[in-house]
Design a protein around this motif. Structure first.
Motif, short mmCIF file in Angstrom:
data_model
loop_
_atom_site.label_atom_id
_atom_site.label_comp_id
_atom_site.label_asym_id
_atom_site.label_seq_id
_atom_site.Cartn_x
_atom_site.Cartn_y
_atom_site.Cartn_z
N MET A 1 12.05 20.33 4.48
CA MET A 1 11.33 19.84 5.67
C MET A 1 11.62 18.37 5.88
O MET A 1 11.57 17.58 4.92
N SER A 2 11.92 17.99 7.11
CA SER A 2 12.42 16.63 7.34
C SER A 2 11.30 15.65 7.65
O SER A 2 11.49 14.44 7.54
N GLY A 3 10.12 16.14 8.04
CA GLY A 3 9.07 15.22 8.48
C GLY A 3 8.36 14.56 7.31
O GLY A 3 8.58 14.88 6.15
N SER A 4 7.50 13.60 7.67
CA SER A 4 6.71 12.93 6.64
C SER A 4 5.32 12.66 7.17
O SER A 4 5.09 12.64 8.39
N LEU A 5 4.41 12.48 6.25
CA LEU A 5 3.03 12.17 6.65
C LEU A 5 2.50 11.09 5.71
O LEU A 5 2.56 11.24 4.49
N VAL A 6 2.02 9.99 6.29
CA VAL A 6 1.41 8.94 5.49
C VAL A 6 -0.03 8.77 5.96
O VAL A 6 -0.28 8.66 7.16
N VAL A 7 -0.97 8.80 5.04
CA VAL A 7 -2.37 8.55 5.39
C VAL A 7 -2.57 7.06 5.16
O VAL A 7 -2.41 6.55 4.04
N VAL A 8 -2.91 6.34 6.25
CA VAL A 8 -2.84 4.88 6.21
C VAL A 8 -4.24 4.26 6.34
O VAL A 8 -5.00 4.61 7.24
N GLY A 9 -4.53 3.31 5.48
CA GLY A 9 -5.78 2.56 5.60
C GLY A 9 -5.60 1.35 6.48
O GLY A 9 -4.68 0.55 6.28
N LEU A 10 -6.49 1.22 7.49
CA LEU A 10 -6.38 0.10 8.44
C LEU A 10 -7.17 -1.12 7.97
O LEU A 10 -7.17 -2.15 8.63
N GLY A 11 -7.87 -1.00 6.84
CA GLY A 11 -8.75 -2.10 6.42
C GLY A 11 -10.04 -2.06 7.20
O GLY A 11 -10.26 -1.20 8.06
N PRO A 12 -10.96 -3.00 6.91
CA PRO A 12 -12.30 -2.93 7.46
C PRO A 12 -12.44 -3.40 8.91
O PRO A 12 -13.46 -3.15 9.54
N GLY A 13 -11.45 -4.11 9.43
CA GLY A 13 -11.63 -4.62 10.79
C GLY A 13 -10.41 -5.40 11.26
O GLY A 13 -9.49 -4.82 11.82
N SER A 14 -10.40 -6.69 10.97
CA SER A 14 -9.37 -7.56 11.55
C SER A 14 -7.98 -7.18 11.03
O SER A 14 -7.82 -6.70 9.90
N SER A 15 -6.99 -7.42 11.88
CA SER A 15 -5.62 -7.04 11.49
C SER A 15 -5.13 -7.88 10.31
O SER A 15 -4.19 -7.50 9.62
N ASP A 16 -5.78 -9.02 10.05
CA ASP A 16 -5.41 -9.82 8.87
C ASP A 16 -5.58 -9.04 7.58
O ASP A 16 -4.94 -9.34 6.58
N LEU A 17 -6.52 -8.11 7.60
CA LEU A 17 -6.80 -7.34 6.38
C LEU A 17 -6.09 -5.99 6.36
O LEU A 17 -6.41 -5.13 5.57
N LEU A 18 -5.13 -5.84 7.27
CA LEU A 18 -4.24 -4.67 7.22
C LEU A 18 -3.08 -5.08 6.33
O LEU A 18 -2.51 -6.16 6.53
N THR A 19 -2.72 -4.28 5.36
CA THR A 19 -1.64 -4.72 4.46
C THR A 19 -0.29 -4.67 5.20
O THR A 19 -0.11 -3.86 6.13
N PRO A 20 0.66 -5.51 4.79
CA PRO A 20 2.00 -5.44 5.40
C PRO A 20 2.61 -4.05 5.23
O PRO A 20 3.30 -3.56 6.12
N ALA A 21 2.34 -3.39 4.11
CA ALA A 21 2.90 -2.05 3.89
C ALA A 21 2.33 -1.06 4.90
O ALA A 21 3.05 -0.22 5.44
#
Ligand code: SAH
Length: 255
Positions: A1-21
Motif C-alpha cells: 500500500m502506497s499511502g501513509s497516515l500520520v496522527v499529528v498533535g497541534l499543541g495546545p493553541g499557538s503555532s509556536d507550540l506546534l513542533t517543527p516535525a
C-alpha cells in the motif's frame, strides 16, 4: 500500500507550540482529517490539499475515513489538539485498524507528538507536576461515571497531582462539582486547585484557588483543572500571580 497516515498533535493553541516535525507533516499531507475547529487552526493553505472536517463525537468514523484515504494512496494527516495520544485520535486510529480491513495493517502509520494541555498549563503557572502526577478525563462519553470516581478516589488516596481533562461541557455541567465533592472527602480543603483556560492562546487565563473554595462553574471545555498533591504549594508575589510548584523531594505533610 502506497499511502501513509500520520496522527499529528497541534499543541495546545499557538503555532509556536506546534513542533517543527508536526509542521512538516501538515505541509506534506495531501489530506487533512480532523475535528473542524482543529483544522481551522491550520492557517497554511497548500494548493491541492484537501480538508475533511467532522464533528467531535465521530472519532471512529473519522479514523476509518482517514484509513480509507490512506489506503487509496493519500498522504493523510489526522490532527488532534495537544498530543494525539492523550484522550485523542491516535487510539481511535489503532482501534479502527484492529477491528477493520486487514490491509490497513500494512499501511505506514505514525504518531507525531504534540505538547499536551497539561504540560502547557503546568508551565504557565510554575511547576505543579514536579512530583508524581496523573491525568483523568472527566468525560463519561466513553467510560462510566463509576470508573471515573474509582480512579479519582485512587488518585487522591495516592496523593498524586491530578490533571482533569474534559472537566465540563454543556452536556455535562455537574460532574466537576461531583468530582470536587469526592476529592474533598479525602484531601485537605487547603489543597491548591488551578483552572487554566485556553492556555497558549491570546485569551489564556489562570485561576488559583483551594479545594474548599473551587467553583466548578469556572471550568468549561477549554479548561484544564489541576488539583495539587498535599505538598503542592504557592510562592506569593506582590501584585503578581503566585508561582505554584510541587517539590520533588518528599516532605512530611500534615494531612
Ligand atoms: N489531546 C488533547 C486533549 C484532548 S481532551 C491534549 O493533549 O491536550 C480536550 C480537553 O483538553 C479539554 O476539555 C481541556 O480540558 C483540555 N485542553 C485542550 N486544550 C486546552 C487549552 N488550550 N487550555 C486548557 N485546556 C485545554
Amino acid at each position: 500500500m502506497s499511502g501513509s497516515l500520520v496522527v499529528v498533535g497541534l499543541g495546545p493553541g499557538s503555532s509556536d507550540l506546534l513542533t517543527p516535525a508536526a509542521a512538516k507533516v501538515l505541509h506534506a499531507a495531501t489530506d487533512l482529517v480532523g475535528y473542524g475547529p482543529y483544522l481551522d487552526r491550520i492557517e497554511e493553505i497548500i494548493p491541492g490539499q484537501r480538508r475533511h472536517a467532522s464533528g467531535n463525537r465521530v472519532e471512529i468514523d473519522r479514523a476509518r475515513q482517514a484509513l480509507t484515504l490512506a489506503a487509496e494512496g493519500g498522504k493523510v494527516a489526522v490532527v488532534s489538539g495537544g498530543d494525539p495520544g492523550v484522550f485523542a485520535m491516535a487510539a481511535a486510529i489503532f482501534e479502527a485498524v484492529e477491528d477493520g480491513n486487514p490491509e490497513w495493517r500494512e499501511l505506514d502509520i505514525r504518531v507525531e507528538p504534540g505538547i499536551t494541555a497539561m504540560l502547557a498549563a503546568a508551565a504557565e503557572v510554575g511547576a505543579p507536576l514536579g512530583a508524581d502526577f496523573c491525568a483523568v478525563s472527566l468525560s463519561d462519553n466513553l467510560k462510566s461515571w463509576e470508573t471515573i470516581e474509582r480512579r479519582l478516589r485512587a488518585a487522591a488516596e495516592g496523593d498524586f497531582v491530578i490533571s482533569l481533562y474534559n472537566p465540563a461541557s454543556k452536556a455535562r455541567p455537574h460532574q466537576l462539582g461531583q468530582a470536587f465533592d469526592l476529592l474533598k472527602a479525602i484531601k485537605s480543603p487547603l489543597t491548591i486547585v488551578l483552572f487554566v483556560r485556553k492556555v497558549a492562546t491570546s485569551e489564556a487565563s489562570v485561576i488559583v484557588t483551594t479545594l474548599a473554595e473551587a467553583d466548578p462553574a469556572l471550568a468549561d471545555m477549554r479548561t484544564l483543572v489541576i488539583i495539587g498533591a498535599a505538598a503542592t504549594r504557592l510562592i506569593p508575589r506582590k501584585g503578581l500571580r503566585p508561582w505554584i510548584y510541587t517539590p520533588r523531594v518528599e516532605q512530611e505533610v500534615a494531612r
